[in-house]
Write a protein that holds these residues in place. Sequence first.
Motif: not given
Length: 286
Positions: A243-247, A251-260
């Motif tokens: 699935l896309a969230p685990f690619t 993972q890069g998008v998740a890191a960006g969301v966490a920082l924002l």
Amino acid sequence: MSGHDTTWHVPQEDLRAYARGELTAPRLWSADAHLAACPRCREALGEAVGPAALDAGWARLDAELDAPRPGLLESLLVRAGVADHTARLLAATPVLRRAWLVAVVAVLMTTLAAATALRTAQSPTLFLALAPLLPLAGVALSYGPALDPTYEMTVVAPTHGFRLLMIRTVAVLATGTALNGLATLALPSYGLRAVAWLLPALALTALALSLTPRLGPVAAPVLTGGAWVGLLLVADRRTEGVLAPFTAAGQGVAAGVALLAAGLLYAVRDRFDSSTVSTPTHRSAA
């Protein structure tokens, strides 16, 4: 001594020194042992002390007997250098209670069993989807009047609301990450793919916390968790395999969301002391 009574009694000057806490050994030891068995000297001590001081002494004794004793977790935190008031707030965090921990372990064990039974070549999707939701649920249970049984105590605690939230969030993340990490060890064949839950967990937690002043301590995690489930359902329909969230991109998008979300959380930190995170009763009373 008095009259024809040859029994030894504590002298009046020693009783007065005993009442003031100034009597020293070995006379102190003798007075302690004698007062325990002599009603006459206890009565004389009461007269030497006076009713006001005697009532104050009983009040201090009652307060000491009624004071809560620190539990194992609180004692360990204090010994580790955590301030006693912070240790008390951490120990009172609902997600550190045995019932919650047992429930989380049971959910993880069930999920791991299902992931093993439905083993695929891509990734343990069920485990990766559920693991980020556990810290999120812990945050929802750890702050706010709806689900926290110690909420009234935390309201009157001399602690900034944002600091209290961060203390309990750290406890939630540390506990949830440790349990999820132990569960990950049961999936060695997936390698690094088995830890793809970590960044989404941080992103979901930070996002829910940043939305809490506006939506409340329950609605924010619920809506964030619902958005995560919806994202996985959409990704499952559009993607074959991982699935896309685990690619890597996910993972890069998740890191960006966490920082924002972390930046937004810092920007709204002062709003955690306002009525926006209170119950409707508190708002109407205000």
